[in-house]
Scaffold this motif. Structure first.
Motif, PDB file in Angstrom:
ATOM      1  N   VAL A 103     -18.333  28.560 -65.557  1.00 18.48           N
ATOM      2  CA  VAL A 103     -19.050  27.720 -66.528  1.00 18.48           C
ATOM      3  C   VAL A 103     -18.614  26.261 -66.339  1.00 18.48           C
ATOM      4  O   VAL A 103     -17.419  25.972 -66.215  1.00 18.48           O
ATOM      5  N   ILE A 104     -19.594  25.368 -66.305  1.00 16.93           N
ATOM      6  CA  ILE A 104     -19.282  23.942 -66.169  1.00 16.93           C
ATOM      7  C   ILE A 104     -19.054  23.373 -67.563  1.00 16.93           C
ATOM      8  O   ILE A 104     -19.914  23.511 -68.438  1.00 16.93           O
ATOM      9  N   ARG A 105     -17.888  22.775 -67.763  1.00 13.93           N
ATOM     10  CA  ARG A 105     -17.558  22.268 -69.103  1.00 13.93           C
ATOM     11  C   ARG A 105     -17.171  20.796 -69.083  1.00 13.93           C
ATOM     12  O   ARG A 105     -16.612  20.301 -68.111  1.00 13.93           O
ATOM     13  N   ILE A 112     -25.361  16.991 -66.131  1.00 13.91           N
ATOM     14  CA  ILE A 112     -25.616  18.136 -67.019  1.00 13.91           C
ATOM     15  C   ILE A 112     -27.043  18.652 -66.791  1.00 13.91           C
ATOM     16  O   ILE A 112     -27.278  19.852 -66.620  1.00 13.91           O
ATOM     17  N   GLU A 113     -27.984  17.720 -66.749  1.00 15.97           N
ATOM     18  CA  GLU A 113     -29.391  18.100 -66.574  1.00 15.97           C
ATOM     19  C   GLU A 113     -29.620  18.793 -65.224  1.00 15.97           C
ATOM     20  O   GLU A 113     -30.270  19.840 -65.144  1.00 15.97           O
ATOM     21  N   ILE A 114     -29.039  18.223 -64.180  1.00 14.02           N
ATOM     22  CA  ILE A 114     -29.232  18.763 -62.831  1.00 14.02           C
ATOM     23  C   ILE A 114     -28.560  20.128 -62.694  1.00 14.02           C
ATOM     24  O   ILE A 114     -29.138  21.068 -62.150  1.00 14.02           O
ATOM     25  N   ALA A 115     -27.335  20.247 -63.233  1.00 12.91           N
ATOM     26  CA  ALA A 115     -26.619  21.525 -63.129  1.00 12.91           C
ATOM     27  C   ALA A 115     -27.390  22.630 -63.858  1.00 12.91           C
ATOM     28  O   ALA A 115     -27.512  23.750 -63.361  1.00 12.91           O
ATOM     29  N   ARG A 116     -27.934  22.293 -65.020  1.00 16.09           N
ATOM     30  CA  ARG A 116     -28.708  23.300 -65.784  1.00 16.09           C
ATOM     31  C   ARG A 116     -29.956  23.684 -65.008  1.00 16.09           C
ATOM     32  O   ARG A 116     -30.309  24.868 -64.932  1.00 16.09           O
ATOM     33  N   ALA A 117     -30.614  22.708 -64.415  1.00 18.53           N
ATOM     34  CA  ALA A 117     -31.835  23.000 -63.644  1.00 18.53           C
ATOM     35  C   ALA A 117     -31.519  23.883 -62.434  1.00 18.53           C
ATOM     36  O   ALA A 117     -32.366  24.646 -61.976  1.00 18.53           O
ATOM     37  N   LEU A 118     -30.290  23.785 -61.937  1.00 17.97           N
ATOM     38  CA  LEU A 118     -29.887  24.641 -60.812  1.00 17.97           C
ATOM     39  C   LEU A 118     -29.496  26.042 -61.283  1.00 17.97           C
ATOM     40  O   LEU A 118     -29.176  26.903 -60.474  1.00 17.97           O
ATOM     41  N   GLY A 119     -29.463  26.234 -62.605  1.00 20.62           N
ATOM     42  CA  GLY A 119     -29.170  27.566 -63.143  1.00 20.62           C
ATOM     43  C   GLY A 119     -27.737  27.751 -63.625  1.00 20.62           C
ATOM     44  O   GLY A 119     -27.350  28.843 -64.046  1.00 20.62           O
ATOM     45  N   TYR A 120     -26.926  26.708 -63.558  1.00 20.49           N
ATOM     46  CA  TYR A 120     -25.548  26.827 -64.053  1.00 20.49           C
ATOM     47  C   TYR A 120     -25.512  26.749 -65.577  1.00 20.49           C
ATOM     48  O   TYR A 120     -26.353  26.092 -66.196  1.00 20.49           O
ATOM     49  N   THR A 121     -24.522  27.407 -66.167  1.00 20.78           N
ATOM     50  CA  THR A 121     -24.284  27.257 -67.602  1.00 20.78           C
ATOM     51  C   THR A 121     -23.397  26.027 -67.786  1.00 20.78           C
ATOM     52  O   THR A 121     -22.341  25.924 -67.155  1.00 20.78           O
ATOM     53  N   VAL A 122     -23.871  25.105 -68.622  1.00 17.66           N
ATOM     54  CA  VAL A 122     -23.071  23.907 -68.905  1.00 17.66           C
ATOM     55  C   VAL A 122     -22.756  23.888 -70.393  1.00 17.66           C
ATOM     56  O   VAL A 122     -23.662  23.997 -71.220  1.00 17.66           O
ATOM     57  N   GLU A 123     -21.491  23.792 -70.712  1.00 17.10           N
ATOM     58  CA  GLU A 123     -21.079  23.729 -72.122  1.00 17.10           C
ATOM     59  C   GLU A 123     -20.392  22.412 -72.396  1.00 17.10           C
ATOM     60  O   GLU A 123     -19.472  22.031 -71.670  1.00 17.10           O
ATOM     61  N   GLU A 124     -20.842  21.714 -73.458  1.00 14.51           N
ATOM     62  CA  GLU A 124     -20.156  20.497 -73.881  1.00 14.51           C
ATOM     63  C   GLU A 124     -19.033  20.940 -74.807  1.00 14.51           C
ATOM     64  O   GLU A 124     -19.150  20.900 -76.031  1.00 14.51           O
ATOM     65  N   ARG A 125     -18.000  21.440 -74.175  1.00  9.79           N
ATOM     66  CA  ARG A 125     -16.851  22.029 -74.895  1.00  9.79           C
ATOM     67  C   ARG A 125     -15.593  21.593 -74.149  1.00  9.79           C
ATOM     68  O   ARG A 125     -15.478  21.836 -72.934  1.00  9.79           O
ATOM     69  N   ALA A 126     -14.693  20.934 -74.863  1.00 12.09           N
ATOM     70  CA  ALA A 126     -13.507  20.364 -74.212  1.00 12.09           C
ATOM     71  C   ALA A 126     -12.599  21.460 -73.653  1.00 12.09           C
ATOM     72  O   ALA A 126     -12.627  22.602 -74.109  1.00 12.09           O
ATOM     73  N   ASP A 184      -8.252  25.483 -54.667  1.00 10.86           N
ATOM     74  CA  ASP A 184      -7.606  25.592 -53.357  1.00 10.86           C
ATOM     75  C   ASP A 184      -7.322  24.207 -52.746  1.00 10.86           C
ATOM     76  O   ASP A 184      -7.051  24.091 -51.555  1.00 10.86           O
ATOM     77  N   GLY A 185      -7.415  23.162 -53.586  1.00  9.14           N
ATOM     78  CA  GLY A 185      -7.066  21.819 -53.104  1.00  9.14           C
ATOM     79  C   GLY A 185      -8.172  21.165 -52.296  1.00  9.14           C
ATOM     80  O   GLY A 185      -7.955  20.135 -51.661  1.00  9.14           O
ATOM     81  N   LYS A 186      -9.361  21.777 -52.323  1.00  7.41           N
ATOM     82  CA  LYS A 186     -10.505  21.198 -51.591  1.00  7.41           C
ATOM     83  C   LYS A 186     -11.669  20.993 -52.565  1.00  7.41           C
ATOM     84  O   LYS A 186     -11.707  21.615 -53.627  1.00  7.41           O
ATOM     85  N   ALA A 187     -12.626  20.190 -52.136  1.00  7.77           N
ATOM     86  CA  ALA A 187     -13.843  20.002 -52.937  1.00  7.77           C
ATOM     87  C   ALA A 187     -14.464  21.366 -53.210  1.00  7.77           C
ATOM     88  O   ALA A 187     -14.643  22.169 -52.294  1.00  7.77           O
ATOM     89  N   GLY A 188     -14.785  21.640 -54.483  1.00  5.70           N
ATOM     90  CA  GLY A 188     -15.293  22.964 -54.859  1.00  5.70           C
ATOM     91  C   GLY A 188     -16.768  23.159 -54.526  1.00  5.70           C
ATOM     92  O   GLY A 188     -17.534  22.198 -54.420  1.00  5.70           O
ATOM     93  N   THR A 189     -17.147  24.428 -54.388  1.00  5.12           N
ATOM     94  CA  THR A 189     -18.527  24.756 -54.002  1.00  5.12           C
ATOM     95  C   THR A 189     -19.535  24.377 -55.093  1.00  5.12           C
ATOM     96  O   THR A 189     -20.608  23.857 -54.794  1.00  5.12           O
ATOM     97  N   VAL A 190     -19.196  24.669 -56.351  1.00  2.00           N
ATOM     98  CA  VAL A 190     -20.130  24.325 -57.443  1.00  2.00           C
ATOM     99  C   VAL A 190     -20.295  22.804 -57.487  1.00  2.00           C
ATOM    100  O   VAL A 190     -21.411  22.274 -57.575  1.00  2.00           O
ATOM    101  N   THR A 191     -19.172  22.095 -57.408  1.00  2.00           N
ATOM    102  CA  THR A 191     -19.198  20.627 -57.434  1.00  2.00           C
ATOM    103  C   THR A 191     -20.129  20.102 -56.340  1.00  2.00           C
ATOM    104  O   THR A 191     -21.008  19.267 -56.600  1.00  2.00           O
ATOM    105  N   LEU A 192     -19.931  20.582 -55.116  1.00  2.00           N
ATOM    106  CA  LEU A 192     -20.721  20.057 -53.992  1.00  2.00           C
ATOM    107  C   LEU A 192     -22.193  20.465 -54.097  1.00  2.00           C
ATOM    108  O   LEU A 192     -23.080  19.706 -53.707  1.00  2.00           O
TER     109      LEU A 192
END
Ligand code: PDD
Length: 300
Positions: free
Chosen positions: A194-196, A214-228, A266-274
């Motif tokens: 979940v992207i938070r 947030i808009e782009i991630a949701r359109a890609l199908g990810y769950t985005v929560e505005e939760r700290a 793992d100390g590298k750019a993450g797949t979801v991020t990229l």
């Protein structure tokens, strides 16, 4: 060569010919607000969103009328054109102007309105893959971080401390260890898929990049929560596959590879991020009329 062009109180001039008075309230009291808009391919990106925030900031400091007579929608693109820059930023600042020094508002107000464009390099593919390092600090800022105010001393000190600690960006935490945002960026984490990110409040700036991520991630199908989330959530207690990234106008999204002494994931750019960043870069390139950039996720 790019010309350093300034828009000051309704006139275009060279940046070095621009002056403000010693008793400008922006200079003496930090009584002003600002915006930073990215320029790509000589176009101001998401200008309307930045102007909505600019007008909101003006309203919150009770300086709404300062923008009257300044058609930012046309002035800022004209500034970019006159400057001849392809990539960089437009900086806009509005202060309550000069008046004999006093805390209370001058009547009538006498705002200073300025903007200039400056060439700047946007992050390269190598820099994105290399990732960024955050340095946690306690948030010492005032309680109206939603206003893009020129009172930036707490961020200046935090970002300098981060630099001296070998990091790229400060990470503002509340006294409970909750992650608020970066020194000049919003911060996201990917936890259990979940992207938070911190919800909009008086404690963070409502970033334009944050909004589009947030808009782009949701359109890609990810769950985005505005939760700290907390510092522990992304460091010692982090689940496998945890990712962290920053979001800001001039750096887009940057993968975070380390927070303090803790490696992230793992100390590298993450797949979801990229994956989200690839879509973000595609959309942005299309907006400014550039060819589609090479996907980054494939190079991981
Ligand atoms: N800073 N949070 C803070 C405290 C910021 O200063 C910024 C931007 C952001 C990201 O907002 P946006 O995506 O709209 O750029 C979040 C600008 C770039 C600066 O001060 O230079």
């Amino acid at each position: 060569m790019d010309a350093e062009v300034l828009y000051l109180n309704g006139e275009f001039k060279s940046l070095e010919d621009g002056w403000v008075r010693i008793e400008d309230r922006g200079f003496e009291l930090g009584d002003g607000i600002y915006e930073v808009v990215k320029v790509m391919n000589s176009k101001a990106v998401w200008l309307e969103d930045h102007l909505v925030r600019l007008y909101r900031s003006l309203g919150e400091i009770r300086l709404t009328d300062a923008s009257v007579g300044h058609e930012f929608e046309t002035v800022l693109p004209e500034l970019v054109e006159r400057s001849g820059i392809a990539n960089g930023m437009v900086y806009v600042q509005v202060t309550r102007g000069h008046a004999p020094r006093d805390f209370v508002f001058p009547h009538p107000p006498n705002p200073t309105v300025l903007a200039y464009a400056r060439a700047k390099k946007l992050p390269t593919e190598e820099e994105i893959h290399r990732g960024t390092v955050l340095h946690p600090v306690e948030d010492m800022r005032w309680a109206r971080c939603d206003i893009k105010s020129t009172n930036l001393l707490a961020a200046v000190l935090a970002k300098e401390e981060a630099k001296e600690a070998g990091a790229d960006e400060a990470l503002f935490l509340d006294s409970e260890g909750l992650v608020r945002e970066g020194g000049s960026s919003n911060v996201f984490a990917v936890l259990d898929g979940v992207i938070r990110t911190h919800p909009l409040s008086n404690r963070i700036l409502g970033g334009i990049t944050r909004l589009h991520v947030i808009e782009i991630a949701r359109a890609l199908g990810y769950t985005v929560e505005e939760r700290a989330f907390t510092l522990a959530d992304i460091t010692s207690a982090a689940p496998a596959g945890c990712e962290v990234f920053t979001a800001s106008t001039l750096k887009d999204m940057l993968p975070v590879v380390r927070v303090g002494s803790h490696q992230v994931g793992d100390g590298k750019a993450g797949t979801v991020t990229l994956t989200v960043l690839d879509r973000f870069r595609q959309i942005q390139a299309a907006l400014v009329g550039l060819p589609e950039p090479r996907p980054l996720a494939a190079g991981r």
